[in-house]
Design a protein around this motif. Structure first.
Motif, PDB file in Angstrom:
ATOM      1  N   TYR A 118     -11.987  40.678   4.106  1.00 15.36           N
ATOM      2  CA  TYR A 118     -13.265  41.396   4.147  1.00 15.36           C
ATOM      3  C   TYR A 118     -14.117  41.026   2.942  1.00 15.36           C
ATOM      4  CZ  TYR A 118     -11.421  44.527   7.757  1.00 15.36           C
ATOM      5  OH  TYR A 118     -10.910  45.036   8.907  1.00 15.36           O
ATOM      6  N   GLU A 119     -13.468  40.876   1.805  1.00 14.85           N
ATOM      7  CA  GLU A 119     -14.149  40.541   0.556  1.00 14.85           C
ATOM      8  C   GLU A 119     -13.571  39.230   0.021  1.00 14.85           C
ATOM      9  OE1 GLU A 119     -16.589  42.478  -0.439  1.00 14.85           O
ATOM     10  OE2 GLU A 119     -16.157  44.162   0.902  1.00 14.85           O
ATOM     11  N   MET A 120     -14.443  38.310  -0.415  1.00 11.81           N
ATOM     12  CA  MET A 120     -13.977  37.003  -0.894  1.00 11.81           C
ATOM     13  C   MET A 120     -12.981  37.125  -2.048  1.00 11.81           C
ATOM     14  SD  MET A 120     -14.859  34.468   0.936  1.00 11.81           S
ATOM     15  CE  MET A 120     -14.655  33.023  -0.081  1.00 11.81           C
ATOM     16  N   GLU A 121     -13.137  38.156  -2.891  1.00 12.56           N
ATOM     17  CA  GLU A 121     -12.211  38.291  -4.023  1.00 12.56           C
ATOM     18  C   GLU A 121     -10.778  38.592  -3.569  1.00 12.56           C
ATOM     19  OE1 GLU A 121     -15.103  40.030  -3.834  1.00 12.56           O
ATOM     20  OE2 GLU A 121     -14.697  42.157  -3.985  1.00 12.56           O
ATOM     21  N   ASP A 122     -10.597  38.974  -2.319  1.00  9.32           N
ATOM     22  CA  ASP A 122      -9.251  39.231  -1.806  1.00  9.32           C
ATOM     23  C   ASP A 122      -8.594  37.989  -1.212  1.00  9.32           C
ATOM     24  OD1 ASP A 122      -9.262  41.913  -2.550  1.00  9.32           O
ATOM     25  OD2 ASP A 122     -10.230  42.526  -0.678  1.00  9.32           O
ATOM     26  N   TYR A 123      -9.334  36.896  -1.150  1.00  8.76           N
ATOM     27  CA  TYR A 123      -8.769  35.677  -0.576  1.00  8.76           C
ATOM     28  C   TYR A 123      -7.543  35.202  -1.359  1.00  8.76           C
ATOM     29  CZ  TYR A 123      -8.445  30.916   1.278  1.00  8.76           C
ATOM     30  OH  TYR A 123      -7.999  29.736   1.845  1.00  8.76           O
ATOM     31  N   SER A 124      -7.569  35.344  -2.668  1.00  6.96           N
ATOM     32  CA  SER A 124      -6.413  34.915  -3.468  1.00  6.96           C
ATOM     33  C   SER A 124      -5.162  35.720  -3.104  1.00  6.96           C
ATOM     34  CB  SER A 124      -6.708  35.016  -4.969  1.00  6.96           C
ATOM     35  OG  SER A 124      -6.977  36.355  -5.318  1.00  6.96           O
ATOM     36  N   THR A 125      -5.347  36.993  -2.766  1.00  8.30           N
ATOM     37  CA  THR A 125      -4.213  37.815  -2.312  1.00  8.30           C
ATOM     38  C   THR A 125      -3.656  37.260  -1.005  1.00  8.30           C
ATOM     39  OG1 THR A 125      -5.132  39.778  -3.370  1.00  8.30           O
ATOM     40  CG2 THR A 125      -3.510  40.150  -1.632  1.00  8.30           C
ATOM     41  N   LEU A 126      -4.545  36.872  -0.112  1.00  4.53           N
ATOM     42  CA  LEU A 126      -4.082  36.279   1.152  1.00  4.53           C
ATOM     43  C   LEU A 126      -3.300  35.000   0.877  1.00  4.53           C
ATOM     44  CD1 LEU A 126      -7.207  36.616   3.504  1.00  4.53           C
ATOM     45  CD2 LEU A 126      -5.373  38.261   3.097  1.00  4.53           C
ATOM     46  N   LEU A 127      -3.846  34.144   0.002  1.00  4.95           N
ATOM     47  CA  LEU A 127      -3.174  32.876  -0.305  1.00  4.95           C
ATOM     48  C   LEU A 127      -1.771  33.095  -0.856  1.00  4.95           C
ATOM     49  CD1 LEU A 127      -6.029  30.804  -1.975  1.00  4.95           C
ATOM     50  CD2 LEU A 127      -4.919  30.323   0.215  1.00  4.95           C
ATOM     51  N   GLU A 128      -1.653  34.072  -1.757  1.00  5.98           N
ATOM     52  CA  GLU A 128      -0.381  34.310  -2.419  1.00  5.98           C
ATOM     53  C   GLU A 128       0.639  35.015  -1.527  1.00  5.98           C
ATOM     54  OE1 GLU A 128      -1.293  36.595  -5.887  1.00  5.98           O
ATOM     55  OE2 GLU A 128      -2.615  35.045  -6.690  1.00  5.98           O
ATOM     56  N   GLN A 129       0.176  35.947  -0.701  1.00  7.69           N
ATOM     57  CA  GLN A 129       1.124  36.826  -0.027  1.00  7.69           C
ATOM     58  C   GLN A 129       1.247  36.635   1.485  1.00  7.69           C
ATOM     59  OE1 GLN A 129       1.001  40.943  -1.315  1.00  7.69           O
ATOM     60  NE2 GLN A 129      -0.147  40.352  -3.134  1.00  7.69           N
ATOM     61  N   VAL A 130       0.239  36.101   2.112  1.00  8.00           N
ATOM     62  CA  VAL A 130       0.326  35.909   3.563  1.00  8.00           C
ATOM     63  C   VAL A 130       0.811  34.472   3.807  1.00  8.00           C
ATOM     64  CG1 VAL A 130      -0.837  36.166   5.782  1.00  8.00           C
ATOM     65  CG2 VAL A 130      -1.558  37.573   3.831  1.00  8.00           C
TER      66      VAL A 130
END
Length: 116
Positions: free
Chosen positions: A25-37
């Motif tokens: 939803y927010e670009m700043e959360d993309y790093s969370t997706l990269l690391e955890q998904v």
């Protein structure tokens, strides 16, 4: 927290494979997706039904990941009675992937509650 708090999903089917995108939803959360998904995290959720490979593609310009799951539709949608496994159901299942966020992070549900 479930992935659905930071991302939404779209999906499609072709033959016995499904493509499932996860979009922050927010670009700043993309790093969370990269690391955890990761493929391993997705495999844990889909293990009972995904019999083939799972591939992950990164789409940083739109803050998304795209997964291709092979052998997940019991031979293909036109050959199975397992309609629950169609793309929309699979994308909903994808959003159950657990993620860890920083203390105080406000996910989509808590932001919605703040609006009320």
């Amino acid at each position: 927290m479930p992935l659905r708090e930071v991302a939404h999903s779209r999906s499609g089917e072709k033959g016995n494979s499904s493509t499932i995108s996860v979009i922050a939803y927010e670009m700043e959360d993309y790093s969370t997706l990269l690391e955890q998904v990761t493929v391993d995290a997705v495999r844990k959720i889909f293990d009972p039904i995904a019999k083939g490979e799972i591939q992950r593609y990164e789409v940083p310009r739109i803050g998304a990941l795209n997964f291709v799951l092979d052998e997940v539709l019991e031979g293909g949608r036109s050959r199975t009675l397992g309609f629950e496994e169609s793309g929309k159901a699979l994308s909903s299942l994808m959003l159950q992937v657990p993620i860890t966020v920083a203390d105080g992070y406000q996910g989509r549900a808590s932001k919605a509650e703040g609006v009320r």
